[in-house]
Design a protein around this motif. Structure first.
Motif, PDB file in Angstrom:
ATOM      1  N   ARG A 226       0.833  -1.197   0.000  1.00  0.00           N
ATOM      2  CA  ARG A 226       0.000   0.000   0.000  1.00  0.00           C
ATOM      3  C   ARG A 226       0.874   1.256   0.000  1.00  0.00           C
ATOM      4  O   ARG A 226       0.618   2.215  -0.738  1.00  0.00           O
ATOM      5  CB  ARG A 226      -0.923  -0.008   1.217  1.00  0.00           C
TER       6      ARG A 226
ATOM      7  N   TRP B 290       2.343   1.762  -3.367  1.00  0.00           N
ATOM      8  CA  TRP B 290       1.297   2.269  -4.266  1.00  0.00           C
ATOM      9  C   TRP B 290       1.062   3.755  -4.015  1.00  0.00           C
ATOM     10  O   TRP B 290       0.972   4.543  -4.961  1.00  0.00           O
ATOM     11  CB  TRP B 290       0.012   1.470  -4.051  1.00  0.00           C
ATOM     12  N   GLU B 291       0.972   4.150  -2.736  1.00  0.00           N
ATOM     13  CA  GLU B 291       0.769   5.558  -2.405  1.00  0.00           C
ATOM     14  C   GLU B 291       1.932   6.401  -2.922  1.00  0.00           C
ATOM     15  O   GLU B 291       1.716   7.486  -3.473  1.00  0.00           O
ATOM     16  CB  GLU B 291       0.630   5.733  -0.885  1.00  0.00           C
ATOM     17  N   ASP B 292       3.157   5.924  -2.761  1.00  0.00           N
ATOM     18  CA  ASP B 292       4.321   6.661  -3.242  1.00  0.00           C
ATOM     19  C   ASP B 292       4.280   6.871  -4.759  1.00  0.00           C
ATOM     20  O   ASP B 292       4.674   7.924  -5.247  1.00  0.00           O
ATOM     21  CB  ASP B 292       5.621   5.945  -2.857  1.00  0.00           C
ATOM     22  N   ARG B 293       3.803   5.868  -5.483  1.00  0.00           N
ATOM     23  CA  ARG B 293       3.699   6.002  -6.946  1.00  0.00           C
ATOM     24  C   ARG B 293       2.605   6.990  -7.337  1.00  0.00           C
ATOM     25  O   ARG B 293       2.684   7.634  -8.379  1.00  0.00           O
ATOM     26  CB  ARG B 293       3.425   4.643  -7.594  1.00  0.00           C
ATOM     27  N   ARG B 294       1.564   7.099  -6.540  1.00  0.00           N
ATOM     28  CA  ARG B 294       0.420   7.935  -6.888  1.00  0.00           C
ATOM     29  C   ARG B 294       0.550   9.386  -6.422  1.00  0.00           C
ATOM     30  O   ARG B 294      -0.075  10.266  -6.984  1.00  0.00           O
ATOM     31  CB  ARG B 294      -0.876   7.352  -6.274  1.00  0.00           C
ATOM     32  N   VAL B 295       1.337   9.643  -5.417  1.00  0.00           N
ATOM     33  CA  VAL B 295       1.448  10.992  -4.872  1.00  0.00           C
ATOM     34  C   VAL B 295       2.652  11.663  -5.512  1.00  0.00           C
ATOM     35  O   VAL B 295       3.777  11.584  -5.027  1.00  0.00           O
ATOM     36  CB  VAL B 295       1.565  10.949  -3.325  1.00  0.00           C
ATOM     37  N   SER B 296       2.396  12.330  -6.601  1.00  0.00           N
ATOM     38  CA  SER B 296       3.483  12.871  -7.424  1.00  0.00           C
ATOM     39  C   SER B 296       4.184  14.065  -6.789  1.00  0.00           C
ATOM     40  O   SER B 296       5.355  14.291  -7.038  1.00  0.00           O
ATOM     41  CB  SER B 296       2.962  13.252  -8.803  1.00  0.00           C
TER      42      SER B 296
ATOM     43  N   LYS C 225       7.631  13.609  -5.051  1.00  0.00           N
ATOM     44  CA  LYS C 225       8.815  13.169  -5.808  1.00  0.00           C
ATOM     45  C   LYS C 225       9.713  14.323  -6.129  1.00  0.00           C
ATOM     46  O   LYS C 225       9.394  15.431  -6.247  1.00  0.00           O
ATOM     47  CB  LYS C 225       8.383  12.446  -7.075  1.00  0.00           C
TER      48      LYS C 225
END
Length: 92
Positions: A80, A83-89, A92
């Motif tokens: 999870r 997944w959150e790291d990939r979705r919260v741009s 980055k």
């Protein structure tokens, strides 16, 4: 973990951050964050996490149960968070 309610995910994180908490300890911890949680909401959701294999349930003594993360629960939190790291741009 997408099949869990937000409250169930919150419970999972609370359990992950404690060492074999009792239901009462979980209730106290989560109530600090989300407001008062009654037994009628807490225990059915804890039971659902146990039934779905995210959490293991044991006994401290005859009257007190404890909850701990299962391997599925640990892996689900890691998945999870990835997944959150990939979705919260904006992070980055």
């Amino acid at each position: 973990m997408f099949e869990l309610t937000g409250f169930q995910r919150d419970l999972l994180y609370v359990i992950a951050g404690a060492e074999r908490p009792s239901g009462q300890e979980i209730k106290e911890m989560i109530s600090k964050d989300v407001g008062e949680v009654n037994h009628g909401r807490l225990y059915p959701n804890l039971d659902a996490l146990v039934e779905q294999g995210y959490v293991n349930k044991g006994q401290h003594d005859r009257r007190t149960n404890f909850y701990e993360m299962s391997e599925k629960g640990r892996e689900s939190i890691l998945d999870r968070r990835a997944w959150e790291d990939r979705r919260v741009s904006f992070l980055k």
